[in-house]
Design a protein around this motif. Structure first.
Motif, PDB file in Angstrom:
ATOM      1  N   GLN A  61      89.632  16.170  30.164  1.00 41.11           N
ATOM      2  CA  GLN A  61      89.994  16.757  31.448  1.00 41.11           C
ATOM      3  C   GLN A  61      91.126  15.945  32.060  1.00 41.11           C
ATOM      4  O   GLN A  61      91.212  14.731  31.860  1.00 41.11           O
ATOM      5  N   GLU A  62      91.993  16.578  32.816  1.00 41.92           N
ATOM      6  CA  GLU A  62      93.201  15.928  33.327  1.00 41.92           C
ATOM      7  C   GLU A  62      92.909  14.625  34.064  1.00 41.92           C
ATOM      8  O   GLU A  62      93.565  13.607  33.814  1.00 41.92           O
ATOM      9  N   SER A  63      91.927  14.603  34.950  1.00 41.53           N
ATOM     10  CA  SER A  63      91.631  13.380  35.712  1.00 41.53           C
ATOM     11  C   SER A  63      91.111  12.273  34.799  1.00 41.53           C
ATOM     12  O   SER A  63      91.494  11.106  34.960  1.00 41.53           O
ATOM     13  N   ASP A  64      90.251  12.627  33.847  1.00 32.60           N
ATOM     14  CA  ASP A  64      89.728  11.631  32.895  1.00 32.60           C
ATOM     15  C   ASP A  64      90.855  11.083  32.024  1.00 32.60           C
ATOM     16  O   ASP A  64      90.941   9.879  31.778  1.00 32.60           O
ATOM     17  N   LEU A  65      91.717  11.967  31.560  1.00 32.08           N
ATOM     18  CA  LEU A  65      92.831  11.564  30.696  1.00 32.08           C
ATOM     19  C   LEU A  65      93.807  10.662  31.452  1.00 32.08           C
ATOM     20  O   LEU A  65      94.253   9.637  30.926  1.00 32.08           O
ATOM     21  N   ASN A  66      94.106  11.004  32.695  1.00 26.63           N
ATOM     22  CA  ASN A  66      95.005  10.170  33.495  1.00 26.63           C
ATOM     23  C   ASN A  66      94.423   8.777  33.727  1.00 26.63           C
ATOM     24  O   ASN A  66      95.142   7.781  33.655  1.00 26.63           O
ATOM     25  N   HIS A  67      93.129   8.700  33.995  1.00 27.26           N
ATOM     26  CA  HIS A  67      92.484   7.397  34.197  1.00 27.26           C
ATOM     27  C   HIS A  67      92.518   6.588  32.897  1.00 27.26           C
ATOM     28  O   HIS A  67      92.823   5.393  32.905  1.00 27.26           O
ATOM     29  N   ASN A 116      93.523  18.762  28.470  1.00 24.22           N
ATOM     30  CA  ASN A 116      94.850  18.324  28.049  1.00 24.22           C
ATOM     31  C   ASN A 116      94.724  17.388  26.853  1.00 24.22           C
ATOM     32  O   ASN A 116      93.683  16.745  26.667  1.00 24.22           O
ATOM     33  N   ARG A 117      95.801  17.269  26.075  1.00 28.23           N
ATOM     34  CA  ARG A 117      95.841  16.354  24.930  1.00 28.23           C
ATOM     35  C   ARG A 117      97.221  15.710  24.880  1.00 28.23           C
ATOM     36  O   ARG A 117      98.226  16.376  25.116  1.00 28.23           O
ATOM     37  N   VAL A 118      97.232  14.412  24.590  1.00 27.66           N
ATOM     38  CA  VAL A 118      98.498  13.693  24.469  1.00 27.66           C
ATOM     39  C   VAL A 118      98.525  12.898  23.175  1.00 27.66           C
ATOM     40  O   VAL A 118      97.485  12.482  22.652  1.00 27.66           O
ATOM     41  N   HIS A 119      99.739  12.716  22.680  1.00 27.01           N
ATOM     42  CA  HIS A 119     100.002  11.786  21.587  1.00 27.01           C
ATOM     43  C   HIS A 119     100.663  10.591  22.253  1.00 27.01           C
ATOM     44  O   HIS A 119     101.561  10.752  23.080  1.00 27.01           O
ATOM     45  N   GLY A 120     100.207   9.375  21.917  1.00 27.48           N
ATOM     46  CA  GLY A 120     100.771   8.195  22.544  1.00 27.48           C
ATOM     47  C   GLY A 120     101.100   7.108  21.543  1.00 27.48           C
ATOM     48  O   GLY A 120     100.464   7.003  20.486  1.00 27.48           O
ATOM     49  N   VAL A 121     102.081   6.283  21.894  1.00 25.77           N
ATOM     50  CA  VAL A 121     102.450   5.105  21.115  1.00 25.77           C
ATOM     51  C   VAL A 121     102.535   3.936  22.089  1.00 25.77           C
ATOM     52  O   VAL A 121     103.236   4.012  23.111  1.00 25.77           O
ATOM     53  N   VAL A 122     101.803   2.870  21.771  1.00 24.26           N
ATOM     54  CA  VAL A 122     101.746   1.684  22.616  1.00 24.26           C
ATOM     55  C   VAL A 122     102.474   0.551  21.912  1.00 24.26           C
ATOM     56  O   VAL A 122     102.196   0.253  20.749  1.00 24.26           O
ATOM     57  N   SER A 123     103.397  -0.083  22.623  1.00 21.78           N
ATOM     58  CA  SER A 123     104.165  -1.209  22.090  1.00 21.78           C
ATOM     59  C   SER A 123     103.780  -2.485  22.823  1.00 21.78           C
ATOM     60  O   SER A 123     103.288  -2.444  23.946  1.00 21.78           O
ATOM     61  N   GLY A 124     104.061  -3.612  22.170  1.00 22.21           N
ATOM     62  CA  GLY A 124     103.770  -4.919  22.747  1.00 22.21           C
ATOM     63  C   GLY A 124     102.925  -5.732  21.787  1.00 22.21           C
ATOM     64  O   GLY A 124     102.947  -5.503  20.575  1.00 22.21           O
ATOM     65  N   ILE A 132      85.649   6.373  25.205  1.00 24.94           N
ATOM     66  CA  ILE A 132      84.244   6.782  25.301  1.00 24.94           C
ATOM     67  C   ILE A 132      83.784   6.794  26.752  1.00 24.94           C
ATOM     68  O   ILE A 132      83.145   7.741  27.218  1.00 24.94           O
ATOM     69  N   SER A 133      84.118   5.741  27.491  1.00 29.15           N
ATOM     70  CA  SER A 133      83.656   5.645  28.885  1.00 29.15           C
ATOM     71  C   SER A 133      84.355   6.642  29.807  1.00 29.15           C
ATOM     72  O   SER A 133      83.893   6.873  30.925  1.00 29.15           O
ATOM     73  N   ASN A 134      85.438   7.249  29.341  1.00 36.54           N
ATOM     74  CA  ASN A 134      86.161   8.234  30.150  1.00 36.54           C
ATOM     75  C   ASN A 134      86.058   9.653  29.594  1.00 36.54           C
ATOM     76  O   ASN A 134      86.851  10.524  29.980  1.00 36.54           O
ATOM     77  N   HIS A 135      85.116   9.882  28.667  1.00 31.08           N
ATOM     78  CA  HIS A 135      84.854  11.219  28.117  1.00 31.08           C
ATOM     79  C   HIS A 135      86.078  11.799  27.399  1.00 31.08           C
ATOM     80  O   HIS A 135      86.385  12.987  27.511  1.00 31.08           O
ATOM     81  N   ILE A 136      86.769  10.931  26.639  1.00 29.48           N
ATOM     82  CA  ILE A 136      87.972  11.314  25.914  1.00 29.48           C
ATOM     83  C   ILE A 136      87.651  11.431  24.429  1.00 29.48           C
ATOM     84  O   ILE A 136      86.953  10.581  23.874  1.00 29.48           O
ATOM     85  N   THR A 137      88.167  12.459  23.782  1.00 25.98           N
ATOM     86  CA  THR A 137      88.072  12.587  22.336  1.00 25.98           C
ATOM     87  C   THR A 137      89.441  12.295  21.736  1.00 25.98           C
ATOM     88  O   THR A 137      90.452  12.313  22.424  1.00 25.98           O
ATOM     89  N   GLY A 138      89.466  12.046  20.421  1.00 27.81           N
ATOM     90  CA  GLY A 138      90.728  11.791  19.740  1.00 27.81           C
ATOM     91  C   GLY A 138      90.607  10.679  18.724  1.00 27.81           C
ATOM     92  O   GLY A 138      89.547  10.492  18.120  1.00 27.81           O
TER      93      GLY A 138
END
Length: 90
Positions: A49-55, A2-10, A26-32
């Protein structure tokens, strides 16, 4: 995958939030990628992977002191199979 686009405010600029996002990815095996925006938000694309991305997203939403996340907005986007790492953009 899965891939998501995100915007973080604060309070997410000038507090090491991009580096926190990078190390969390890096620690959750995420690219981007992650970058600061001119409006004071932080924008990213994250893929894994969905579980890695959710974490990863759970940790990003919590943030890390001294950052203070007030909102995380994400949308699913098309997977990029050519991407091999996570990077900080200027």
């Amino acid at each position: 995958m899965n891939r998501v686009h995100g915007v973080v405010s604060g309070r997410v600029q000038g507090v090491g939030f991009r580096y926190f996002t990078f190390t969390t990815a890096i620690s959750n095996h995420i690219t981007g990628w992650v970058r600061n925006c001119s409006d004071g938000t932080v924008e990213f694309e994250a893929q894994g992977q969905e579980s890695d991305l959710n974490h990863f997203l759970t940790l990003i939403e919590k943030g890390q002191f001294p950052a203070k996340v007030t909102n995380l907005k994400t949308d699913s986007i098309e997977v990029d199979l050519r991407e091999g790492k996570f990077k900080i953009l200027n």
